[in-house]
Design an enzyme around this catalytic site. Structure first.
Site, PDB file in Angstrom:
ATOM      1  N   ASP A  70      36.251  69.476 115.350  1.00 43.37           N
ATOM      2  CA  ASP A  70      34.876  69.717 115.797  1.00 43.37           C
ATOM      3  C   ASP A  70      34.165  70.764 114.946  1.00 43.37           C
ATOM      4  OD1 ASP A  70      36.393  71.880 116.710  1.00 43.37           O
ATOM      5  OD2 ASP A  70      36.339  71.232 118.791  1.00 43.37           O
ATOM      6  N   ASN A 140      38.853  74.928 130.937  1.00 43.84           N
ATOM      7  CA  ASN A 140      38.448  73.835 131.828  1.00 43.84           C
ATOM      8  C   ASN A 140      39.146  72.519 131.476  1.00 43.84           C
ATOM      9  OD1 ASN A 140      37.180  73.099 129.478  1.00 43.84           O
ATOM     10  ND2 ASN A 140      35.090  73.289 130.249  1.00 43.84           N
ATOM     11  N   HIS A 142      39.400  71.167 128.425  1.00 49.09           N
ATOM     12  CA  HIS A 142      38.855  70.393 127.305  1.00 49.09           C
ATOM     13  C   HIS A 142      39.837  70.387 126.127  1.00 49.09           C
ATOM     14  CE1 HIS A 142      36.580  74.160 125.659  1.00 49.09           C
ATOM     15  NE2 HIS A 142      37.501  73.870 124.759  1.00 49.09           N
ATOM     16  N   GLU A 147      34.432  67.980 126.814  1.00 53.01           N
ATOM     17  CA  GLU A 147      34.306  68.728 128.055  1.00 53.01           C
ATOM     18  C   GLU A 147      34.616  67.822 129.250  1.00 53.01           C
ATOM     19  OE1 GLU A 147      34.114  71.804 127.895  1.00 53.01           O
ATOM     20  OE2 GLU A 147      32.372  72.624 126.849  1.00 53.01           O
TER      21      GLU A 147
HETATM   22  C1  GLP Z   1      37.492  75.697 121.643  1.00 50.42           C
HETATM   23  C2  GLP Z   1      37.725  74.579 120.612  1.00 50.42           C
HETATM   24  C3  GLP Z   1      38.996  73.858 120.908  1.00 50.42           C
HETATM   25  C4  GLP Z   1      40.034  74.904 121.258  1.00 50.42           C
HETATM   26  C5  GLP Z   1      39.727  75.450 122.617  1.00 50.42           C
HETATM   27  C6  GLP Z   1      40.522  76.686 122.963  1.00 50.42           C
HETATM   28  O1  GLP Z   1      36.243  75.732 122.177  1.00 50.42           O
HETATM   29  N1  GLP Z   1      36.682  73.623 120.469  1.00 50.42           N
HETATM   30  O2  GLP Z   1      39.373  73.073 119.796  1.00 50.42           O
HETATM   31  O3  GLP Z   1      41.305  74.314 121.317  1.00 50.42           O
HETATM   32  O4  GLP Z   1      38.342  75.651 122.768  1.00 50.42           O
HETATM   33  O5  GLP Z   1      40.039  77.800 122.279  1.00 50.42           O
HETATM   34  P1  GLP Z   1      40.877  79.107 122.077  1.00 50.42           P
HETATM   35  O6  GLP Z   1      42.031  78.714 121.230  1.00 50.42           O
HETATM   36  O7  GLP Z   1      39.954  80.070 121.385  1.00 50.42           O
HETATM   37  O8  GLP Z   1      41.305  79.554 123.418  1.00 50.42           O
END
Ligand code: GLP
Length: 246
Positions: A70, A140, A142, A147
């Site tokens: 992404d 959440n 995702h 989402e």
């Molecule tokens: C983000 C990214 C995801 C990531 C997730 C967890 O928003 N888009 O690819 O795996 O949320 O983020 P973090 O590793 O900072 O907890």
């Protein structure tokens, strides 16, 4: 339902070393490996270890193809909070030999973002399937930026970020208002085409989501639950989440 492989690797450091080692082994086995890469705090130490392992094992990365999950809409590839910069700073700048033509992230600043999504999905189909996709998980549930209530059939597209995700990601930005409200994300169907998936999670804020992903219903309201349908998923957890979800 297929039972996912779940391992307790105690803490962030051991888990990160393990995930990095799995990626390295794959890259050594198949020099033109297609990697599915993720960003976020979860992957920081993974890339630290991986770039070191690439160097000390003198792995030739010239033919490796990568696809990131992404990118934020509106951020250019040189914006310091973009996932382009994250990937360069954490991984690609640390090793000579990456072929930038084979490194792919969605262009968040494309003039036609809908077309960019179509192009990205098409390229993923042409170059793929991904050999190993690494994933973090949002609080959440995702994965990528898919989402809650994302369709299980979704492919690369423009997504609206939820307030929970905007808030969770705001510590990377000066103000919560600076966090983009939309992103381009590979879809759940795009992710599911990977041959192997490794999901890595640590820290108490992820334990509810992981527990639901492993033991809850397969439902679009918890996007990561789709992974119960994938035949080759490994879930790497720290001790706290492992105990909570078992
Ligand atoms: C983000 C990214 C995801 C990531 C997730 C967890 O928003 N888009 O690819 O795996 O949320 O983020 P973090 O590793 O900072 O907890």
């Amino acid at each position: 339902m297929i039972k996912m492989d779940v391992i307790n690797l105690k803490n962030r450091t051991v888990g990160s070393q393990y995930v990095a080692t799995e990626l390295l082994k794959q890259m050594k086995r198949k020099p033109d490996t297609v990697l599915g890469l993720a960003t976020g705090n979860t992957m920081i130490e993974v890339y630290e270890h991986l770039s070191e392992l690439i160097n000390i094992n003198q792995v030739d990365v010239a033919q490796i193809r990568t696809f990131n999950l992404d990118e934020y809409i509106g951020l250019s590839a040189d914006h310091h909070q973009s996932y382009h910069v994250y990937m360069n700073e954490r991984l690609f700048d640390h090793n000579k030999g990456w072929n930038k033509d084979q490194i792919h992230l969605p262009a968040g600043d494309a003039s036609d973002v809908e077309q960019e999504c179509l192009n990205y999905e098409q390229l993923l189909n042409e170059v793929g399937p991904v050999d190993i996709q690494i994933l973090g998980i949002g609080e959440n549930g995702h994965i990528g930026f898919n989402e809650p209530d994302s369709s299980f059939e979704s492919v690369t597209r423009v997504v609206d970020l939820t307030p929970s995700t905007i808030n969770a990601n705001s510590h990377y930005f000066d103000n919560v208002e600076d966090v983009p409200k939309q992103a381009i994300s590979m879809g759940l169907a795009s992710i599911m085409r990977a041959k192997k998936i490794i999901l890595f999670a640590f820290g108490s804020n992820k334990k509810e989501a992981v527990q639901q992903m492993l033991n809850g219903d397969i439902t679009e309201s918890l996007p990561a639950s789709i992974l119960q349908r994938h035949p080759n998923v490994e879930v790497v957890l720290d001790d706290e989440i492992y105990r909570f979800s078992n």
